[in-house]
Structures are given as structure tokens and as C-alpha cells.
Design an enzyme around this catalytic site. Structure first.
Site, PDB file in Angstrom:
ATOM      1  N   LYS A 249       0.845  -1.191   0.000  1.00 51.14           N
ATOM      2  CA  LYS A 249       0.000   0.000   0.000  1.00 51.14           C
ATOM      3  C   LYS A 249       0.886   1.250   0.000  1.00 51.14           C
ATOM      4  O   LYS A 249       1.850   1.345   0.766  1.00 51.14           O
ATOM      5  CB  LYS A 249      -0.897  -0.024   1.246  1.00 51.14           C
ATOM      6  CG  LYS A 249      -1.999   0.997   1.274  1.00 51.14           C
ATOM      7  CD  LYS A 249      -2.905   0.741   2.473  1.00 51.14           C
ATOM      8  CE  LYS A 249      -4.061   1.710   2.517  1.00 51.14           C
ATOM      9  NZ  LYS A 249      -4.965   1.431   3.663  1.00 51.14           N
ATOM     10  N   GLU A 334     -19.119  -5.035  10.588  1.00 51.07           N
ATOM     11  CA  GLU A 334     -19.995  -4.199  11.416  1.00 51.07           C
ATOM     12  C   GLU A 334     -21.056  -5.013  12.150  1.00 51.07           C
ATOM     13  O   GLU A 334     -21.389  -4.729  13.299  1.00 51.07           O
ATOM     14  CB  GLU A 334     -20.664  -3.131  10.545  1.00 51.07           C
ATOM     15  CG  GLU A 334     -19.712  -2.077  10.005  1.00 51.07           C
ATOM     16  CD  GLU A 334     -19.035  -2.483   8.709  1.00 51.07           C
ATOM     17  OE1 GLU A 334     -18.201  -1.714   8.207  1.00 51.07           O
ATOM     18  OE2 GLU A 334     -19.341  -3.595   8.201  1.00 51.07           O
ATOM     19  N   ARG A 362     -25.500  -1.247   7.866  1.00 50.12           N
ATOM     20  CA  ARG A 362     -25.327  -2.669   7.595  1.00 50.12           C
ATOM     21  C   ARG A 362     -25.668  -3.530   8.810  1.00 50.12           C
ATOM     22  O   ARG A 362     -25.886  -4.730   8.678  1.00 50.12           O
ATOM     23  CB  ARG A 362     -23.882  -2.936   7.187  1.00 50.12           C
ATOM     24  CG  ARG A 362     -23.339  -1.985   6.156  1.00 50.12           C
ATOM     25  CD  ARG A 362     -21.976  -2.369   5.682  1.00 50.12           C
ATOM     26  NE  ARG A 362     -22.067  -3.447   4.705  1.00 50.12           N
ATOM     27  CZ  ARG A 362     -21.010  -4.003   4.134  1.00 50.12           C
ATOM     28  NH1 ARG A 362     -19.799  -3.614   4.479  1.00 50.12           N
ATOM     29  NH2 ARG A 362     -21.159  -4.955   3.244  1.00 50.12           N
TER      30      ARG A 362
END
Length: 611
Positions: A249, A334, A362
Site C-alpha cells: 500500500k 460491522e 449494515r
């Protein structure tokens, strides 16, 4: 050949890329990285994730024939290179700006984009469905490609999808695992450790193979030749295959490769030469929450923080530094975060679940059935509530009030400034017989807005004689409401402004005030349907109060990207538009039309903001 912006602009898909030789491709990759740093540092956006997938994206577009072979991005914030390679270089200068390029894949932008939802862990389910459809339609020459990060693989939907993908071996579907060891922060959990073993030990059997998928890798995610070879093998197998790509990354940009790499996952405007923010010294709502939670934790050892792979963005990092054992990162999960919090509350702790408002959508079922049904003391802290700005339709936190007001027994606070955020957070964690929710917007927190009086639980921000309008201000809309009241006062219309502080349930102290005014108006930065205005309407109706009510909020549609203040103004949530509509509700005879508004026809948006 020298690869410059003109060559980058000339690449519009797979066929153009296949004309380039190895040296030209290496030059193109380097040019893309320079271009990303140059542009994203100007506009803000997701820099680190895209610097890490440059070679991976080039290889995908050389091997597969997009859009006939759909390439699905999970999450979409790693699709900037995909946009550049599919003919959108010219538009990239207006990334994440109103009328410009979306920060995520966008179906209206390009036939190469399929998924607009940028919520994690969804791409494999989309891919499973598309591959099934192609088979049923007899389109056997099409391959579906899903790019999923190791962080997203901590989400439950990925495993629901893999369970189905692995059981159906006759569909050409390629799952590209972009393994950089982190999402917003280092990836956590048992599966992250499994990927580490695959990267570091030869001969380890992958979990993917155990559930029925072929496995290729690990592959160096920055070696174009190795990537193309792996993708070609996967394509030619004509069945579900996982290609495990190891990437870095932030690759190629030194500030994003350092120990501060997580800061470059998503950036504001920064100086590209240093990576430091162009504007410094502002305190955000998130900063205030993080510091106050730490103060509360110093006094209460039952407080614990829970994050879904977003420790720093949600403000839990100060708590984690001082009390690392009292912060739990569950990964991009979540639903699990909420029910795990319920378990902690059952066992005597008070969990604080810090999450973006859009992502708590969610876990509505878990909040309803696992927390509220059991009357458990769990505090949800919703960052990025209301209009979030540049991240666009999937990230606006405009649904939270409408959805979570449905939880029986819930108490919802909407602080207007830093001082009320601190007080209301303390009040929230003191509740021990049900869930609480504290919501605040994205961005810098403004000056404190003092109250001039307190009536019941309501803060009176402006008291006016005359009994014309009672203006109910929700959370951070307080400055807009006060400015609206000032405009109306200049024309002899008296406006009292109140902040309910706790907007659900509505404080009954509002009832006598409503009786004493000709009009009650509610201004909120959430969805009109089912929001605070609806709660106030229910209260007035239940007590047979006939005072007229106007509610102002966000229209029932997905909002595009843009600056928060501009989007609010577009929705009529700015002082001039509100004052004009409120004056019209009182039949004010000579209300002046602001110069910018004169002669402009009413828009559909203006017609729906007031109900």
C-alpha cells in the site's frame, strides 16, 4: 518510448494496453504513480490504496476484456487506476468534486464500472450472481473478476459468497485477493494470520482450496509479468480461482510507505513534496470525541471501544494508545461488532461502538434484535452523519436518524458543537437500560454555540418575543438556524431557536412552546422521511396540538459528491432559502428575494425539502 500524459490519455482500455511492450508498461506504471500523487494531493482522496494496485490493474486490463469481462472492485476506493486506464484521465482533475469524477466506480461514468456501492465485502456476492447469470444466459465466454482486499475478507459477506462460489465449480470466476496486510490499518484476525502463513511458508494449503476454489499464488503484485501469467492461468481454468497477490500500500510515494502509511489511506489536500496537510490547526468532531472518550475511560474502567477496522478514522486511537486492552478491532465486520458489543454489555461492560453513520446501516438488524431487544447499554457513536461531502452517495450518513429512531428504547443525541458533544457523550455512557446513539458530521467543529436558557431538556439558543416561529435545530444545523432567525428578525418575524440535544425521544418540554407559536419548523441534515421532523409531528399529533409544522431535511434521493456546505445549500438548507420558505408559510407580504435567487425558477429539490 517516453510515457507522458498524452500516452496515458490515449489508453482507453485493454486493446491499447496490449500494444505496449515491457519497457513501455513499466514507464506507464511509473507515470501513473506520479500522476496519482500529483492529482490526489490537490483534490484529496484515497491515495495509498491506489498506489498499491498500479501493476495489478494494468495486468487485469491486459488479460481480461473489460467490460465484457466485468472487473468488480471491493472496495471501490482502489479503482482510480482502473478509471485512468478506461478513458477518464481528462476528468480526473475534478476527482470527488461536484459534477466531477466520483471517488468510486460509477455506472454513469463508464461502461467499465459495475458497482457504485463502496461498502466493503460485497463484490464477491455481486460476482457470484453475475457468473450465475452468464451461465444461465449461455454466455460461457465471459469471465467475472472480483478484486477484494485482505481487509475486506474479514467481513462476513465475503465468506457467505465464497461458500457459494466454492460449491459451483463450473463458472469462470476469478477472485483477486489484494493482500497488503491492511485496510485502513493492519488487518486483524485469524484469516489475516492465514494469509501471512501463505506468504511466508511454502507448501501451506490454502483455506480457499478447502472450500472448493483453485488457488494460485502468492504472486508479487508489482511484477507485471508474474501477474499476467497468473491471471492468464486463472482465466483459462474456466472455474472459480483465487489469485493471491501481495502488494504494498502506498508503493512509490515515500510518505505513504513510512510508519504513517495509514494516514495516506484517504487524505485531504496535502503538499505532495512532504505529504503534510496543506491546512493545519483545525479540530475535528472526531478529535473531540476521541479526547472526551479517553477522559471518560480514565474514570470508568467498564468503558471499551469497538472499531470495524477504522481505529484512527473514528477517533479511537487515543484510547488504544493508553488502554490497548480496552479497544477491540473486529475487522470490516460491522454486524459482528454490534453483536459482540451486546455480549460485552451482557457481561457487565459498557461498549462504545465508533463507526461511520453509513456503515452502521449494515448492522441495523443486530442493533434492533441483539442490542435493543435485550435493553443493553451499548453506545453507538456515528461519525460522518448527515452530508459527508466528497465521498459521494454511498458515504453520506443521511439514513441514520430514520433507521435507528425505529429501535425501541433508543436515545439519540445530536450535539451542535464540541461542548455539547462532550456533555452528551458523558450522558450517553451513563445510560444503563438500553442503547444510546450520538451522531455528528464530518469535518472541523466550529465555535461553541451557547444556550441562553434551558427548558426541560431543551437548550434555548435564541429567545424572541412575538410567538411567530419555533425553530427546532438538530445538531450541527444550529449556526444555519440562528442565521435564518436573524434574517427573519430583520423583517419583524420573531423566531425562537431551540436545540433538543437528545432528539429521540422528543422532549415533551417542546409541547407548550409549540402551542405558543404560529409555526413549528424542524431543520435537520438527515433524510426527511422518518427523521426528527417526523418524530416532532408524531408528538404534536398525539397531544392534539394543531400548530402548523414544516420540516426541512434531505430529499429522498442519493446525493452526489460535493462540499458539505454546497450540498446543504443545494437542498435548501441554508439561511436565505429557509428564511424565504418560512416567511412564505406565515404569508409575509413583502419578503425580499435575494439577488442570487431573483428570477430563478423553483427547483424540484426546493419543492420537496419542506413538507
Amino acid at each position: 518510448m517516453a510515457v507522458d500524459t498524452d500516452v496515458l490519455s490515449s489508453v482507453r482500455g485493454s486493446r491499447d494496453l496490449r500494444l505496449l511492450d515491457s519497457a513501455e508498461l513499466a514507464g506507464l506504471a511509473a507515470r501513473i504513480r506520479r500522476y496519482l500523487v500529483e492529482r490526489v494531493c490537490r483534490t484529496g482522496g484515497h491515495l495509498g490504496p491506489n498506489l498499491g494496485v498500479v501493476e495489478l490493474t494494468i495486468a487485469l486490463h491486459r488479460v481480461f476484456d473489460s467490460p465484457r469481462d466485468p472487473i468488480l472492485w471491493d472496495t471501490g476506493h482502489q479503482a482510480y487506476v482502473h478509471k485512468l486506464l478506461t478513458g477518464r484521465v481528462a476528468e480526473f482533475a475534478r476527482l470527488r468534486q461536484a459534477g466531477g469524477l466520483s471517488g468510486y466506480p460509477s455506472r454513469v461514468e463508464s461502461e467499465h464500472d459495475f458497482i457504485e456501492n463502496s461498502h466493503a465485502s460485497t463484490a464477491l456476492s455481486y460476482a457470484d450472481g453475475m457468473a450465475k447469470a452468464f451461465r444461465l444466459r449461455g454466455e460461457h465466454d465471459r469471465t467475472v473478476v472480483a478484486v477484494v482486499g485482505d481487509g475486506a475478507l474479514t467481513g462476513g459477506m465475503c465468506w457467505e459468497a465464497l461458500n457459494n462460489i466454492g460449491a459451483a465449480g463450473d463458472r469462470p470466476l476469478v477472485v483477486v485477493v489484494n493482500d497488503n496486510g491492511r485496510s485502513y490499518a493492519p488487518t486483524v484476525g485469524g484469516f489475516a494470520e492465514h494469509l501471512t502463513r501463505l506468504r511466508t511458508r511454502r507448501g501451506v494449503r490454502s483455506l480457499f482450496e478447502d472450500i472448493g476454489l483453485d488457488y494460485l499464488g502468492p504472486v508479487d503484485g508489482h511484477d507485471l509479468e508474474a501477474l499476467e501469467e497468473a491471471f492468464t492461468r486463472a482465466r483459462d481454468l474456466r472455474r472459480p480461482v483465487v489469485v493471491h497477490c501481495v502488494t504494498e500500500k502506498g508503493r512509490g510515494y515515500r510518505p505513504a510507505e513510512t510508519d504513517e502509511a495509514d494516514r495516506f489511506h484517504a487524505i485531504g489536500v496535502v503538499d505532495p513534496s512532504t505529504g503534510r496537510p496543506a491546512v493545519r490547526g483545525t479540530t475535528s468532531w472526531t478529535d473531540v470525541f476521541g479526547s472526551e472518550l479517553l477522559n471518560l475511560a480514565d474514570r470508568r474502567d467498564d468503558l471499551v471501544g469497538i472499531t470495524a477496522a477504522m481505529l484512527r478514522p473514528t477517533g479511537l486511537h487515543p484510547l488504544a494508545r493508553r488502554y490497548p486492552h480496552r479497544v477491540v478491532d473486529v475487522g470490516m465486520a460491522e454486524q459482528h461488532a454490534v453483536t459482540s458489543a451486546a455480549g460485552m454489555a451482557m457481561a457487565g461492560l459498557h461498549p462504545v461502538v465508533a463507526i461511520y453513520a453509513t456503515f452502521l446501516n449494515r448492522a441495523f438488524d443486530q442493533a434492533l434484535m441483539d442490542v435493543a431487544l435485550h435493553r443493553l447499554p451499548v453506545t453507538f457513536v456515528l461519525d460522518r452523519a448527515g452530508v459527508t461531502g466528497e465521498d459521494g452517495p454511498s458515504h453520506h450518513g443521511m439514513w441514520d436518524l430514520s433507521l435507528f429512531r425505529l429501535l425501541p428504547g433508543v436515545r439519540i443525541a445530536a450535539p451542535r458543537d464540541a461542548a455539547t458533544l462532550r456533555r452528551e457523550l458523558a450522558e450517553a455512557v451513563d445510560v444503563d437500560d438500553g442503547p444510546t446513539l450520538v451522531r455528528f458530521p464530518k469535518g472541523p467543529v466550529g465555535p461553541d454555540v451557547p444556550a441562553v436558557d434551558r427548558i426541560g431538556g431543551l437548550d434555548v439558543l435564541r429567545q424572541a418575543p412575538g410567538g411567530d416561529i419555533l425553530l427546532v435545530s438538530v445538531g450541527a444545523m444550529a449556526p444555519v438556524c440562528l442565521a435564518t432567525a436573524e434574517l427573519l428578525a430583520r423583517h419583524g418575524i420573531g423566531v425562537t431557536v431551540v436545540d433538543p440535544r437528545w432528539v429521540v425521544p422528543v422532549d415533551p418540554a417542546l409541547l407548550p412552546m409549540a402551542r405558543d407559536h404560529r409555526l413549528v419548523a424542524v431543520v435537520e441534515d438527515g433524510h426527511l422521511t422518518g427523521g426528527v421532523g417526523s418524530a416532532v409531528a408524531d408528538l404534536l399529533r398525539d397531544h392534539d396540538i394543531g400548530t402548523r409544522l414544516r420540516t426541512f431535511g434531505l430529499a429522498p434521493r442519493f446525493l452526489a459528491a460535493g462540499k458539505r456546505q454546497d450540498l446543504l445549500a443545494e437542498q435548501g438548507l441554508h439561511p436565505e432559502a429557509l428564511a424565504r420558505q418560512l416567511a412564505g408559510s406565515l404569508d409575509a407580504p413583502d419578503w425580499p428575494v435575494p439577488r442570487a435567487e431573483a428570477g430563478r425558477p423553483r427547483t424540484e429539490t426546493e419543492e420537496v425539502v419542506g413538507r
